[in-house]
Design a protein around this motif. Structure first.
Motif, mmCIF file in Angstrom:
data_model
loop_
_atom_site.group_PDB
_atom_site.id
_atom_site.type_symbol
_atom_site.label_atom_id
_atom_site.label_comp_id
_atom_site.label_asym_id
_atom_site.label_seq_id
_atom_site.Cartn_x
_atom_site.Cartn_y
_atom_site.Cartn_z
ATOM 1 N N VAL A 64 0.856 -1.191 0.000
ATOM 2 C CA VAL A 64 0.000 0.000 0.000
ATOM 3 C C VAL A 64 0.889 1.236 0.000
ATOM 4 O O VAL A 64 1.769 1.383 0.865
ATOM 5 C CB VAL A 64 -0.934 0.022 1.226
ATOM 6 C CG1 VAL A 64 -1.862 1.243 1.170
ATOM 7 C CG2 VAL A 64 -1.755 -1.261 1.290
ATOM 8 N N LYS A 65 0.647 2.103 -0.947
ATOM 9 C CA LYS A 65 1.427 3.340 -1.043
ATOM 10 C C LYS A 65 1.027 4.280 0.086
ATOM 11 O O LYS A 65 -0.162 4.525 0.313
ATOM 12 C CB LYS A 65 1.182 4.010 -2.395
ATOM 13 C CG LYS A 65 2.033 5.247 -2.636
ATOM 14 C CD LYS A 65 1.751 5.828 -4.025
ATOM 15 C CE LYS A 65 2.541 7.104 -4.251
ATOM 16 N NZ LYS A 65 2.257 7.703 -5.572
ATOM 17 N N LEU A 66 2.031 4.771 0.828
ATOM 18 C CA LEU A 66 1.757 5.674 1.941
ATOM 19 C C LEU A 66 1.398 7.051 1.423
ATOM 20 O O LEU A 66 1.809 7.467 0.328
ATOM 21 C CB LEU A 66 2.971 5.757 2.865
ATOM 22 C CG LEU A 66 3.389 4.425 3.516
ATOM 23 C CD1 LEU A 66 4.611 4.634 4.396
ATOM 24 C CD2 LEU A 66 2.241 3.843 4.319
ATOM 25 N N ASP A 79 8.644 6.630 -3.908
ATOM 26 C CA ASP A 79 7.433 6.397 -3.127
ATOM 27 C C ASP A 79 7.716 5.400 -2.010
ATOM 28 O O ASP A 79 8.539 4.483 -2.155
ATOM 29 C CB ASP A 79 6.320 5.839 -4.019
ATOM 30 C CG ASP A 79 5.846 6.872 -5.035
ATOM 31 O OD1 ASP A 79 5.939 8.078 -4.741
ATOM 32 O OD2 ASP A 79 5.386 6.457 -6.122
ATOM 33 N N GLU A 80 7.020 5.570 -0.897
ATOM 34 C CA GLU A 80 7.146 4.652 0.217
ATOM 35 C C GLU A 80 5.919 3.757 0.279
ATOM 36 O O GLU A 80 4.794 4.197 0.043
ATOM 37 C CB GLU A 80 7.309 5.417 1.531
ATOM 38 C CG GLU A 80 8.627 6.166 1.639
ATOM 39 C CD GLU A 80 8.819 6.769 3.019
ATOM 40 O OE1 GLU A 80 8.100 6.342 3.962
ATOM 41 O OE2 GLU A 80 9.662 7.654 3.155
ATOM 42 N N LYS A 104 5.339 -12.530 -4.969
ATOM 43 C CA LYS A 104 5.155 -12.451 -3.527
ATOM 44 C C LYS A 104 4.328 -11.244 -3.087
ATOM 45 O O LYS A 104 4.015 -11.105 -1.904
ATOM 46 C CB LYS A 104 6.519 -12.410 -2.828
ATOM 47 C CG LYS A 104 7.288 -13.729 -2.912
ATOM 48 C CD LYS A 104 6.503 -14.859 -2.252
ATOM 49 C CE LYS A 104 7.257 -16.172 -2.315
ATOM 50 N NZ LYS A 104 6.457 -17.291 -1.733
ATOM 51 N N TYR A 105 3.982 -10.364 -4.013
ATOM 52 C CA TYR A 105 3.159 -9.220 -3.613
ATOM 53 C C TYR A 105 2.445 -8.634 -4.827
ATOM 54 O O TYR A 105 2.837 -8.874 -5.983
ATOM 55 C CB TYR A 105 4.001 -8.137 -2.933
ATOM 56 C CG TYR A 105 4.951 -7.403 -3.857
ATOM 57 C CD1 TYR A 105 4.522 -6.296 -4.594
ATOM 58 C CD2 TYR A 105 6.273 -7.814 -3.996
ATOM 59 C CE1 TYR A 105 5.384 -5.632 -5.452
ATOM 60 C CE2 TYR A 105 7.148 -7.154 -4.843
ATOM 61 C CZ TYR A 105 6.684 -6.056 -5.571
ATOM 62 O OH TYR A 105 7.530 -5.399 -6.426
ATOM 63 N N VAL A 106 1.397 -7.876 -4.535
ATOM 64 C CA VAL A 106 0.764 -7.011 -5.532
ATOM 65 C C VAL A 106 0.618 -5.641 -4.883
ATOM 66 O O VAL A 106 0.586 -5.518 -3.648
ATOM 67 C CB VAL A 106 -0.622 -7.528 -5.982
ATOM 68 C CG1 VAL A 106 -0.504 -8.806 -6.765
ATOM 69 C CG2 VAL A 106 -1.569 -7.669 -4.816
ATOM 70 N N THR A 107 0.561 -4.621 -5.708
ATOM 71 C CA THR A 107 0.436 -3.256 -5.197
ATOM 72 C C THR A 107 -1.018 -2.816 -5.227
ATOM 73 O O THR A 107 -1.729 -3.054 -6.204
ATOM 74 C CB THR A 107 1.290 -2.287 -6.029
ATOM 75 O OG1 THR A 107 2.662 -2.733 -6.000
ATOM 76 C CG2 THR A 107 1.215 -0.879 -5.484
ATOM 77 N N ASP A 108 -1.435 -2.211 -4.131
ATOM 78 C CA ASP A 108 -2.803 -1.693 -4.026
ATOM 79 C C ASP A 108 -2.901 -0.371 -4.782
ATOM 80 O O ASP A 108 -2.181 0.579 -4.486
ATOM 81 C CB ASP A 108 -3.157 -1.486 -2.549
ATOM 82 C CG ASP A 108 -4.472 -0.745 -2.385
ATOM 83 O OD1 ASP A 108 -5.516 -1.381 -2.540
ATOM 84 O OD2 ASP A 108 -4.439 0.477 -2.115
ATOM 85 N N GLY A 122 -6.277 3.531 -4.062
ATOM 86 C CA GLY A 122 -6.246 4.929 -3.625
ATOM 87 C C GLY A 122 -6.756 5.118 -2.215
ATOM 88 O O GLY A 122 -6.900 6.252 -1.747
ATOM 89 N N ARG A 123 -7.046 4.034 -1.494
ATOM 90 C CA ARG A 123 -7.553 4.139 -0.128
ATOM 91 C C ARG A 123 -6.391 4.230 0.865
ATOM 92 O O ARG A 123 -5.279 3.777 0.609
ATOM 93 C CB ARG A 123 -8.421 2.922 0.225
ATOM 94 C CG ARG A 123 -9.531 2.654 -0.754
ATOM 95 C CD ARG A 123 -10.576 3.795 -0.787
ATOM 96 N NE ARG A 123 -11.334 3.749 -2.032
ATOM 97 C CZ ARG A 123 -11.266 4.647 -3.002
ATOM 98 N NH1 ARG A 123 -10.439 5.662 -2.883
ATOM 99 N NH2 ARG A 123 -11.996 4.532 -4.077
ATOM 100 N N ALA A 124 -6.695 4.776 2.037
ATOM 101 C CA ALA A 124 -5.678 4.935 3.079
ATOM 102 C C ALA A 124 -5.223 3.580 3.596
ATOM 103 O O ALA A 124 -5.965 2.596 3.532
ATOM 104 C CB ALA A 124 -6.235 5.774 4.227
ATOM 105 N N LEU A 125 -4.005 3.540 4.128
ATOM 106 C CA LEU A 125 -3.451 2.295 4.661
ATOM 107 C C LEU A 125 -4.389 1.692 5.715
ATOM 108 O O LEU A 125 -4.637 0.484 5.714
ATOM 109 C CB LEU A 125 -2.074 2.556 5.271
ATOM 110 C CG LEU A 125 -1.431 1.389 6.035
ATOM 111 C CD1 LEU A 125 -1.174 0.208 5.111
ATOM 112 C CD2 LEU A 125 -0.143 1.848 6.727
#
Length: 536
Positions: A423-425, A437-438, A468-472, A475-478
């Protein structure tokens, strides 16, 4: 399910008569007393049946979420936490000294600005639990039936106790049983000294009480046993185990005035008349309508019972049934049958390869198919086959609808999680445009996301197998994404002091839409509950 075959069962006459609803509706809750029976539909409408009539009418109330029938009165509760009364008030059970053939709102709770989350009726008593777990009651109280220390009838609601986790009474019961923490205390007519701690009695001490059903001068208890559930009976200070039900796997108990019913896991209904007698003769129902693969929900009224097709599936179990039918993402083949290694590992708490090898060496294809159907769908089509295999993995009791317990366990087991949601901060104002980006990673189980959301299912068909991962990208908050993931596991969420309730209430439905959650209604109901809890 439309056109449910809802039936009225007259135990003494050994007859069964269909109820007739004015509209085709799916029934989700039933309560029955002597003067009336109430049926709540999936769209929260209520149908009212007078006495033993099998033809009813729809009440004008809307959005009813809970109801309960006493002997001659009933309580209803809407989604705003507002209680309503209908019926006869002869001991103060309305809280207003008022009887009515149509429902009216109980103003006392409105004036006190109290929000109610559950209602139950005793014979001539009304019990109401607030959203902060405070129990109020009003009505008949000659022998502490309300749980109130003064032995006088109460014409207006009185505070009984705080910190209530569960409580029980019955439509012809002059008792109430209140659980606080691990202790259950009974109050009322047939309880020794009108007050006794049941959970400390010989036979019950140290045991897990799953459910309780109060009848006239006795109570039934469904207790977790070594091999299947057990049924106990409490009366006048004494607990007695009903050994008749040992190894019969009872799942549902219901107690009326003069009769009691128990439903077994295989759908059979067993019962007895004159439930308050010391000597009881238990027998399987001889009614041909009940002697079928159809499982029935049973509700004992004062003098008769209501039975209807048993529908007790959660959104979680429904999602895994869908997963059972989806073959694209399976990674195990057992006798040519598709399975998911993560699903087997989660349900049985064992390594998937060990499970596969055991099944191949010790079971036939037909037995494996029966076992896998139980793993995914909680369907017990052959008790003996499932028990034989499950016992090898330390499972002594075969229950239905148990995905909830499994997911509660693995939700807290980070070591078994095999995937991450990145999840992008939130970006803070910064002049450095080249700064990377963090992201925050939320560990999850890949099979769970695949089972509960369409977007993840389709995504896993496209990404590399060892990803091992997908990116959210929702656009929702963490904190919203974390709450959404928690809901996928538990069907509920617990907000922390750091969470923003207003933000989560706003964004949860959007997250559900983005990830294409299969059971939208369950998520919407949770959001509605949060709105009421936080007054948003």
């Amino acid at each position: 399910m439309e056109n449910q075959q809802i039936q009225q069962l007259n135990a003494s006459a050994n007859t069964i008569t269909p109820y007739v609803l004015p509209e085709k509706k799916k029934i989700v809750q039933v309560s029955s007393g002597d003067s009336m029976s109430l049926f709540r539909t999936e769209d929260n409408e209520v149908f009212h049946f007078q006495s033993r009539s099998t033809t009813g009418k729809k009440l004008a109330l809307q959005d009813i979420e809970d109801l309960s029938c006493g002997y001659i009165h009933s309580l209803l509760l809407n989604s705003k936490g507002e209680p309503f009364f209908i019926g006869t008030d002869n001991y103060g059970q309305s809280g207003e000294n008022r009887s009515s053939t149509t429902p009216f709102r109980m103003k006392w709770f409105e004036n006190k600005k109290l929000t109610i989350k559950n209602v139950q009726c005793g014979c001539y008593q009304s019990y109401l639990l607030t959203d902060d777990d405070v129990l109020y009651a009003t009505g008949y109280n000659e022998r502490k039936e309300l749980g109130y220390q003064t032995k006088t009838h109460q014409k207006t609601p009185v505070l009984i106790t705080e910190g209530v986790t569960r409580y029980w009474t019955g439509n012809y019961s002059f008792e109430v049983y209140i659980e606080k923490g691990s202790e259950i205390t009974g109050y009322g007519e047939s309880i020794q000294n009108n007050q006794q701690v049941l959970s400390n009695l010989v036979g019950l001490k140290g045991k897990t009480i799953i459910d309780l059903s109060a009848g006239y001068q006795n109570v039934l208890l469904l207790v977790e046993g070594q091999i299947g559930n057990e049924v106990y009976r409490y009366r006048s200070g004494t607990v007695k185990k009903l050994e008749y039900f040992d190894k019969k796997f009872p799942t549902v108990i219901s107690n009326g005035c003069h009769h009691s019913l128990v439903r077994l896991q295989n759908g059979e209904v067993h019962g007895w008349d004159r439930s308050y007698d010391e000597s009881i003769q238990i027998h399987k129902s001889s009614l041909k309508e009940l002697d079928s693969p159809q499982q029935w929900k049973i509700v004992c009224g004062a003098w008769f019972s209501v039975v209807l097709p048993f529908i007790e599936s959660t959104p979680i179990s429904e999602d895994f049934k869908l997963m059972y039918e989806q073959k694209e993402l399976t990674d195990l083949k057992i006798f040519g049958l598709d399975a998911h290694s993560s699903v087997l590992s989660a349900k049985l708490n064992r390594d998937a390869e060990d499970i596969k090898n055991y099944l191949l060496e010790n079971s036939s294809k037909e037995e494996v198919e029966i076992f896998l159907e139980w793993i995914y769908c909680d369907t017990v089509s052959n008790q003996d086959v499932i028990s034989k295999i499950a016992l090898n993995f330390g499972i002594q009791e075969i229950k239905t609808v148990n995905w909830k317990n499994t997911l509660q366990r693995i939700f807290h087991d980070d070591d078994s999680k095999d995937f991450n949601i990145r999840v992008k901060l939130d970006e803070e104002e910064d002049d450095d445009e080249d700064e990377e980006d963090e992201f925050e990673e939320i560990p999850v189980h890949k099979f769970l996301l695949q089972a509960r959301c369409g977007l993840f299912r389709n995504m896993f068909l496209e990404i590399e197998e060892n990803a091992k991962y997908v990116t959210d990208f929702s656009g929702r908050a963490l904190e919203t994404v974390e709450c959404f993931i928690q809901y996928l596991y538990l069907n509920e969420i617990a907000l922390t002091a750091d969470d923003d309730p207003e933000l989560i209430i706003e964004e949860l439905p959007e997250a559900g839409e983005y990830y294409q959650i299969y059971n939208v209604n369950g998520l919407n109901a949770l959001v509605k509950k949060l709105q009421k809890q936080y007054n948003k």
